[in-house]
Design a protein around this motif. Structure first.
Motif, mmCIF file in Angstrom:
data_model
loop_
_atom_site.group_PDB
_atom_site.id
_atom_site.type_symbol
_atom_site.label_atom_id
_atom_site.label_comp_id
_atom_site.label_asym_id
_atom_site.label_seq_id
_atom_site.Cartn_x
_atom_site.Cartn_y
_atom_site.Cartn_z
ATOM 1 N N TRP A 148 -31.599 68.336 3.878
ATOM 2 C CA TRP A 148 -32.755 68.259 4.410
ATOM 3 C C TRP A 148 -32.918 66.866 5.180
ATOM 4 C CZ3 TRP A 148 -36.734 71.646 4.436
ATOM 5 C CH2 TRP A 148 -36.737 72.719 3.674
ATOM 6 N N VAL A 149 -32.008 65.872 4.588
ATOM 7 C CA VAL A 149 -32.161 64.733 5.544
ATOM 8 C C VAL A 149 -31.126 64.544 6.545
ATOM 9 C CG1 VAL A 149 -32.147 62.279 5.058
ATOM 10 C CG2 VAL A 149 -32.967 63.499 3.103
ATOM 11 N N ARG A 150 -30.018 65.046 6.224
ATOM 12 C CA ARG A 150 -28.851 64.685 7.250
ATOM 13 C C ARG A 150 -28.797 66.078 8.279
ATOM 14 N NH1 ARG A 150 -26.495 60.033 7.208
ATOM 15 N NH2 ARG A 150 -25.857 58.913 5.004
ATOM 16 N N LYS A 151 -29.690 67.148 7.767
ATOM 17 C CA LYS A 151 -29.819 68.377 8.445
ATOM 18 C C LYS A 151 -28.399 68.978 8.670
ATOM 19 C CE LYS A 151 -33.739 67.316 11.257
ATOM 20 N NZ LYS A 151 -34.480 66.827 10.140
ATOM 21 N N THR A 152 -27.481 68.845 7.534
ATOM 22 C CA THR A 152 -26.023 69.477 7.583
ATOM 23 C C THR A 152 -26.244 71.207 7.302
ATOM 24 O OG1 THR A 152 -25.751 67.479 6.262
ATOM 25 C CG2 THR A 152 -23.991 69.190 6.346
ATOM 26 N N PRO A 153 -25.547 71.831 7.992
ATOM 27 C CA PRO A 153 -25.355 73.213 7.704
ATOM 28 C C PRO A 153 -25.110 73.580 6.292
ATOM 29 C CG PRO A 153 -24.313 72.710 9.807
ATOM 30 C CD PRO A 153 -24.519 71.475 9.043
ATOM 31 N N LYS A 154 -25.616 74.600 5.575
ATOM 32 C CA LYS A 154 -25.453 74.735 4.223
ATOM 33 C C LYS A 154 -24.034 74.832 3.740
ATOM 34 C CE LYS A 154 -27.186 77.987 0.703
ATOM 35 N NZ LYS A 154 -27.864 78.956 0.662
ATOM 36 N N ALA A 155 -23.123 75.676 4.400
ATOM 37 C CA ALA A 155 -21.775 75.932 4.261
ATOM 38 C C ALA A 155 -21.273 74.346 4.088
ATOM 39 C CB ALA A 155 -21.108 76.843 5.263
ATOM 40 N N VAL A 156 -21.203 73.693 5.088
ATOM 41 C CA VAL A 156 -20.686 72.271 5.344
ATOM 42 C C VAL A 156 -21.061 71.380 4.028
ATOM 43 C CG1 VAL A 156 -20.637 70.368 6.585
ATOM 44 C CG2 VAL A 156 -20.485 72.196 7.729
ATOM 45 N N ALA A 157 -22.358 71.569 3.924
ATOM 46 C CA ALA A 157 -23.215 70.629 2.388
ATOM 47 C C ALA A 157 -22.161 71.121 1.348
ATOM 48 C CB ALA A 157 -24.265 70.780 2.678
ATOM 49 N N GLU A 158 -22.062 72.550 1.156
ATOM 50 C CA GLU A 158 -21.419 73.146 0.026
ATOM 51 C C GLU A 158 -20.021 72.588 -0.315
ATOM 52 O OE1 GLU A 158 -22.596 77.216 -0.425
ATOM 53 O OE2 GLU A 158 -24.681 76.518 -1.259
ATOM 54 N N ALA A 215 -43.520 90.745 10.613
ATOM 55 C CA ALA A 215 -42.796 89.536 11.327
ATOM 56 C C ALA A 215 -42.847 88.349 10.841
ATOM 57 C CB ALA A 215 -43.823 89.675 12.814
ATOM 58 N N SER A 216 -43.718 87.829 10.109
ATOM 59 C CA SER A 216 -43.751 86.597 9.244
ATOM 60 C C SER A 216 -42.523 86.608 8.514
ATOM 61 C CB SER A 216 -44.804 86.092 8.681
ATOM 62 O OG SER A 216 -45.985 86.339 9.485
ATOM 63 N N TYR A 217 -42.539 87.585 7.510
ATOM 64 C CA TYR A 217 -41.583 87.757 6.817
ATOM 65 C C TYR A 217 -40.201 87.557 7.326
ATOM 66 C CZ TYR A 217 -38.588 89.685 2.888
ATOM 67 O OH TYR A 217 -37.718 89.898 1.787
ATOM 68 N N PHE A 218 -39.873 88.252 8.417
ATOM 69 C CA PHE A 218 -38.522 88.238 8.928
ATOM 70 C C PHE A 218 -38.381 86.970 9.360
ATOM 71 C CE2 PHE A 218 -36.837 92.370 7.942
ATOM 72 C CZ PHE A 218 -37.726 93.311 7.973
ATOM 73 N N LEU A 219 -39.423 86.465 10.093
ATOM 74 C CA LEU A 219 -39.174 85.080 10.712
ATOM 75 C C LEU A 219 -38.721 83.975 9.702
ATOM 76 C CD1 LEU A 219 -39.570 83.203 13.251
ATOM 77 C CD2 LEU A 219 -41.984 82.818 12.434
ATOM 78 N N HIS A 220 -39.229 84.207 8.372
ATOM 79 C CA HIS A 220 -38.972 83.286 7.439
ATOM 80 C C HIS A 220 -37.695 83.319 7.021
ATOM 81 C CE1 HIS A 220 -42.409 80.749 6.173
ATOM 82 N NE2 HIS A 220 -43.179 81.683 6.716
ATOM 83 N N ASN A 221 -37.139 84.727 7.138
ATOM 84 C CA ASN A 221 -35.728 84.831 6.545
ATOM 85 C C ASN A 221 -34.842 84.375 7.559
ATOM 86 O OD1 ASN A 221 -35.930 86.047 4.191
ATOM 87 N ND2 ASN A 221 -35.678 88.158 4.701
ATOM 88 N N TYR A 222 -35.152 84.604 8.968
ATOM 89 C CA TYR A 222 -34.350 84.015 9.922
ATOM 90 C C TYR A 222 -34.490 82.583 9.936
ATOM 91 C CZ TYR A 222 -33.217 82.830 14.702
ATOM 92 O OH TYR A 222 -32.469 82.308 15.649
ATOM 93 N N ALA A 223 -35.449 81.821 9.945
ATOM 94 C CA ALA A 223 -35.309 80.371 9.623
ATOM 95 C C ALA A 223 -34.624 79.981 8.614
ATOM 96 C CB ALA A 223 -36.890 79.890 9.452
ATOM 97 N N LYS A 224 -34.532 80.539 7.255
ATOM 98 C CA LYS A 224 -33.712 79.958 6.389
ATOM 99 C C LYS A 224 -32.216 80.337 6.776
ATOM 100 C CE LYS A 224 -34.139 81.710 1.844
ATOM 101 N NZ LYS A 224 -34.642 82.236 0.799
ATOM 102 N N GLN A 225 -31.854 81.302 7.278
ATOM 103 C CA GLN A 225 -30.463 81.547 7.555
ATOM 104 C C GLN A 225 -29.847 80.538 8.838
ATOM 105 O OE1 GLN A 225 -30.137 85.601 8.823
ATOM 106 N NE2 GLN A 225 -29.969 86.215 6.882
ATOM 107 N N LYS A 226 -30.922 80.351 9.692
ATOM 108 C CA LYS A 226 -30.550 79.263 10.768
ATOM 109 C C LYS A 226 -30.208 78.043 10.150
ATOM 110 C CE LYS A 226 -31.488 78.305 15.386
ATOM 111 N NZ LYS A 226 -32.175 77.262 16.025
ATOM 112 N N GLN A 227 -31.030 77.555 9.236
ATOM 113 C CA GLN A 227 -31.001 76.249 8.586
ATOM 114 C C GLN A 227 -29.706 76.091 7.830
ATOM 115 O OE1 GLN A 227 -33.604 74.997 5.350
ATOM 116 N NE2 GLN A 227 -33.276 72.967 6.024
ATOM 117 N N ALA A 228 -29.383 77.232 7.067
ATOM 118 C CA ALA A 228 -28.214 77.187 6.236
ATOM 119 C C ALA A 228 -27.056 77.250 7.242
ATOM 120 C CB ALA A 228 -28.185 78.389 5.570
#
Lengths: 371, 250, 397
Positions: free
Chosen positions: B113-123, C200-213
């Protein structure tokens, strides 16, 4: 890199602007621009409300009048003569004027006894409790009702106002404490019959609105009695109130029992005390001290809930004030407002003092427990 | 690194004064910590040592004087504060792990959340540090399931996951049962030997002797004495230092 | 030395010491209690039968089919005085739900604002919230309902001088009157698009989570979903030719006709319930947020989290655990308190039931119906709280 301090750093006083009234104001009232806006808005709101209230209740109010005429004038404020005229009714209900000294005795006795119980430093609490919870109710009942020692009978239909509210609330709480203790112990019991009955009663009564309990006591209860037995209206309300208060008191007591560490039970048992002795000598004294704030809060709730008996036709404080609105002698646009406001003030004084007392006792108990 | 970069001290405190209301809790603190230096701060309770290090990552505000951390001046400027906190890691006396998250989530929260690291890298990074503090198998447990010593080691790993330049320790072993102190100190020694700039408030004098470059003694809000550990423990100069050492080195 | 095996002796003492046997005593006391209970039940039932006979009544629920012969002030479903008692009770039930649901929403809003205000460092803001809590809790709810009715709603001007907002919303002493939306042909497409937007919002939220990961970047899924939920149905309505007509209230004679009305009895009850319950929610929210250890905030700050992130990721999840169970309890209390409607004439379940009780004399049946309805709500809430607590328990050794 070695360093040894050779002289004391001076002890300075905090810089100006970081302490004192200015700093407090800056920190607590205007820390950020948004916050400052909030301060000003709220202060402004309070000023407007306060000014309007003062204007209506003081400056434009009618203070002395024999009847509704002055109050009915357009643009006047509160109609205080209505309150002054009806005040004695608000306290005594329709109790006959010449017999009111009996009510007064009950009040005086009650206040003295209660003061002895509530002020922590007063001695002889056990005797006082015995008087207040056992002897005093009997004396009070006979004084109210009459019929002995040549006192004329005053039927319960004439009891009303603040006195009625207090009768229902105090009787309710006084009966709910022992009942609540029994229910709480029953709920904790290992005997399945006792436990089930306690749980059913507690959850059943707590799960329904107070008004349905009052309706039940008022309308259903007479059907359960042998034919011809018609219980007094007030008695029905008191039974409903006590039942309701007991169920909630059971939960308050349960909280207190759970707050006693298991070690206390174990030590008492190790010493050979029987169940009832353990409860009476070790557990209950500790638990009750913890639950006093809870008991006071229950009393505050019951005191407020008593206002619902208006719906089943009893004239408690709220009921009798509303009855006064129908008096043709005082009908005016401001009578209702004045009455409601005066009522709110009376309730506020009672309930606020009680809640402050409850907080005081709670902080005293916590002080004893803090290490 | 150029000479000028090397010369910038990690932490600088100049004439720092702090008050709690009327109480003058930090008096004229002057301290320079070089990069890679390990400082131990000791002193009686109430001497202001915790307050001192908490001022360095702005958990407390100082009213007078300058604090400069890694070249960034610490003022009311919120951006500066955020920048400083990203570079400074802190380990608390009471661990302060997030009880509603698993160990792994505790460690990856800030990097994501702070350094915006991708999850896999952070883990992956988190597992690396968990292994370094010797408890990789606890990754999916919750803090409530770990012992105090394990929790504190997780707390150290959590701070390290942000790749800080400076680590602050506020009495890290004071809340631990005696048999768990050793495992935490071992991690701290390992960290010191890796070249991390460290400021530790602690009573563990053996740790100070082994690892510290400087030991600082504070009393009543002021720095009374500082010296190398060898000199500090064998040859304390100030009478107050001597009195304190007598009390804790019985 | 050989050891003699220790054989367990029977727990029941023999001979005359049965009195001290704990199990036997327990058994006997329970038998006594059961006996008393059975006897009282028998007495009650037989008395009731005799009394009902004397009153020419019998126990049964077929009275629900009799014509009601009374009017109801305001109803969500169609009703007339020729509808039967059962329908009248249903009207009351829906009214109870209406005032409870609106009360819950409003009280939650007031309570959360109050709770946050209470925690503010600003002495005036926090003090105002404290005054609100202390004052409102010291006056009985019934009195507050009367006061809202008498001091706020009755003094409003008559329909002819009503407060006028854009000629469509009127506030007078007959209540709040607003235009009623009437959906014509094709409006169903707007509903369909709303459902599409939600999915669509539900899928958008899922997509956003994956993108952040995957990459660490965050897209503002919250705002985008909100925009979709508002925009898509509007587009649907537009494409269908805007099949939305409004039944505007108009002043005919002495009162309004058309539109939809919120009667002052409803408003007084709603406002009193929300403001009163709001005080309890304020304290719950305050206690919940304060229950989170200050060290949690400090650790979050030390890690570099912004205050918004620290709040969202660390403080609020922990605070919610402490807030939700008592909050559910307050919602239940609000629903039970809504029964005070009978005092100002809002036709909720208790009020309509009370009318039926007076008219038909069927006290036991009506009280039973009340008990069943409110007990189900209570037990349902308890079950929910138990489920929630067990799911959300922090995992410890």
């Amino acid at each position: 890199m070695a360093y040894v301090r050779d002289s004391e750093a001076p002890r300075l006083s905090a810089p100006i602007g970081s302490i004192g009234a200015y700093a407090w104001a800056k920190d607590k009232l205007f820390p950020t621009p948004l916050s400052a806006l909030g301060t000003l808005a709220i202060a402004g709101l309070f000023l407007i409300i306060g000014w309007n209230l003062l204007d209506w209740a003081g400056i434009r109010a009618v203070w002395s009048a024999p009847d509704r005429e002055l109050c009915a004038v357009d643009g006047t404020g509160a109609c205080w003569p209505f309150v002054f005229a009806k005040f004695h009714q608000w306290i005594y209900g329709l109790y006959p004027f010449e017999q009111r000294w009996r009510v007064n005795i009950v009040y005086v006795l009650g206040i003295i006894s209660l003061a002895g119980l509530l002020i922590p430093s007063q001695p002889a609490k056990n005797w006082n409790a015995l008087f207040f919870f056992v002897i005093y109710p009997i004396i009070a009942f006979f004084l109210f009702y009459g019929g002995i020692f040549g006192l004329p009978v005053v039927e319960t239909d004439y009891w009303g106002g603040l006195t009625l509210t207090l009768i229902i609330a105090v009787t309710g709480i006084v009966t709910s404490v022992p009942l609540g203790i029994l229910l709480a112990l029953g709920r904790q019991s290992t005997m399945p019959v006792v436990k089930t009955l306690s749980v059913v009663f507690i959850e059943g009564v707590r799960g329904v609105p107070f008004i349905t309990v009052l309706f039940m006591a008022s309308v259903m209860f007479p059907l359960f009695m042998p034919p011809g037995v018609n219980p007094d209206k007030l008695l029905k309300a008191i039974i409903g109130g006590s039942m309701f208060a007991s169920a909630y008191m059971a939960e308050v007591v349960r909280g207190g029992l759970q707050a006693i560490p298991k070690g206390q039970y174990e030590a008492a048992q190790a010493l050979g005390l029987s169940y009832w002795k353990m409860m009476r000598l070790i557990v209950m004294p500790q638990a009750l001290k913890i639950v006093i704030p809870g008991i006071v809060n229950s009393f505050i709730s019951l005191f407020q809930d008593t206002s619902l008996v208006t719906i089943i036709g009893l004239y408690d404080l709220l009921g009798i004030v509303q009855a006064g609105f129908n008096d043709a002698k005082w009908k005016s646009p401001q009578t209702g407002n004045t009455g409601y406001l005066a009522l709110a003030v009376i309730y506020f004084i009672f309930c606020f003092s009680m809640s402050r007392y409850s907080q005081y006792i709670e902080s005293r108990t916590n002080r004893g427990l803090k290490r | 690194m150029t000479k000028t970069e090397k010369d910038i001290p990690a932490v600088e405190l100049n004439h720092v004064n702090k008050w709690y209301g009327q109480f003058h809790v930090l008096r004229d603190i002057n301290l320079n910590v070089a990069k890679g230096e390990r400082i131990v701060i000791c002193g009686p309770s109430g001497s202001g040592k915790s307050t001192l290090i908490r001022c360095i990552n702005r958990l407390e505000e100082h009213q007078q004087g300058d604090i400069v951390v890694d070249g960034i001046p610490l003022t009311g400027n919120l951006k500066n504060i955020d920048d400083v906190r990203r570079e400074v890691g802190m380990v608390f006396q009471h661990f302060n792990l997030f009880p509603h998250l698993t160990i792994l989530e505790n460690l990856t929260l800030a990097p994501i959340w702070v350094r915006k690291t991708p999850k896999a890298v952070a883990e992956a990074n988190a597992m690396k540090y968990l292994t370094r503090v010797k408890i990789p198998e606890q990754a999916n447990k919750y803090p409530g399931q770990l012992s105090g010593g394990q929790q504190q080691r997780v707390a150290i790993a959590r701070a390290l996951c942000m790749n800080p330049k400076i680590m602050l320790f506020d009495e890290p072993t004071s809340a631990l049962d005696p048999e768990m102190i050793k495992e935490v100190l071992e991690v701290m020694v390992d960290l010191a030997e890796g070249g991390m700039t460290m400021l530790c408030v602690t009573h563990e004098m053996a740790f100070a002797r082994q690892v510290a470059d400087r030991v600082i003694f504070m009393d009543e809000g002021q720095i009374v004495e500082e010296n190398s550990p060898k000199e500090f423990f064998t040859n304390p100069q100030s009478p107050r230092t001597r009195k304190f050492l007598e009390q804790i080195l019985h | 030395m050989s050891e003699t095996p220790i054989t367990p002796t029977s727990n029941t003492a023999s001979g005359g010491s049965w009195f001290y046997n704990a199990r036997l005593r327990g058994f006997v006391s329970q038998a006594v209690v059961l006996g008393l209970l059975a006897w009282s039940l028998y007495a009650i039932v037989s008395n009731t039968q005799i009394n009902l006979q004397r009153l020419n009544q019998n126990f049964g629920f077929d009275f629900l089919n009799k014509a009601a012969n009374f009017d109801i002030l305001s109803s969500l479903i169609s009703y007339s005085s020729s509808s039967n008692y059962g329908r009248a009770l249903l009207v009351g039930f829906w009214n109870t739900l209406l005032v409870s649901a609106s009360g819950i929403l409003l009280a939650t809003l007031i309570g959360f604002v109050g709770g946050v205000m209470r925690l503010s460092k600003n002495a005036v803001v926090s003090g105002a919230a404290a005054i609100y809590v202390d004052f409102v809790r010291s006056v009985p709810l019934l009195l507050q309902i009367f006061m809202w009715y008498a001091l706020v709603l009755k003094p409003l001007p008559g329909p002819r001088q009503a407060f006028n907002f854009f000629n469509c919303i009127f506030i007078s002493n007959r209540g709040i009157i607003a235009p009623r939306p009437e959906f014509g042909e094709g409006a169903i497409w707007a509903l369909a698009l709303l459902i599409v937007a939600l999915i669509a919002s539900y899928f958008l939220h899922n997509y956003a989570k994956q993108k952040q990961a995957l990459t660490g970047e965050r897209i503002p899924a919250g705002w985008l979903s909100l925009a979709m939920i508002v925009a898509l149905p509007a587009v649907g309505l537009f494409l269908a030719g805007w099949p939305l007509s409004w039944d505007f209230p108009s002043l005919t004679g002495f009162n309004f006709s058309g539109g939809m009305t919120l009667i002052p009895e409803f408003l007084a009850l709603l406002l009193a319930l929300s403001v009163y319950t709001g005080t309890f929610i304020t304290e719950i929210v305050r206690a919940g947020i304060q229950s989170v250890n200050k060290g949690q905030t400090e650790a979050s700050q030390a890690l570099g989290l912004e205050s918004g992130q620290a709040l969202r990721l660390v403080v609020i999840p922990q605070a919610l655990r402490v807030i939700i169970p008592p909050l559910a309890n307050q919602y239940l209390n609000l629903t039970k308190n809504s029964t005070l409607a009978i005092a100002i004439g809002f036709p909720d379940l208790v009020a309509t039931g009370g009318t039926i009780l007076n008219q038909s004399g069927k006290a036991i049946e009506i009280v039973m119906i009340w008990m069943v309805v409110y007990l189900s709500l209570s037990l349902g809430t308890s079950a929910f709280m138990n489920w929630y607590n067990s799911r959300m328990k922090l995992v410890t050794r």
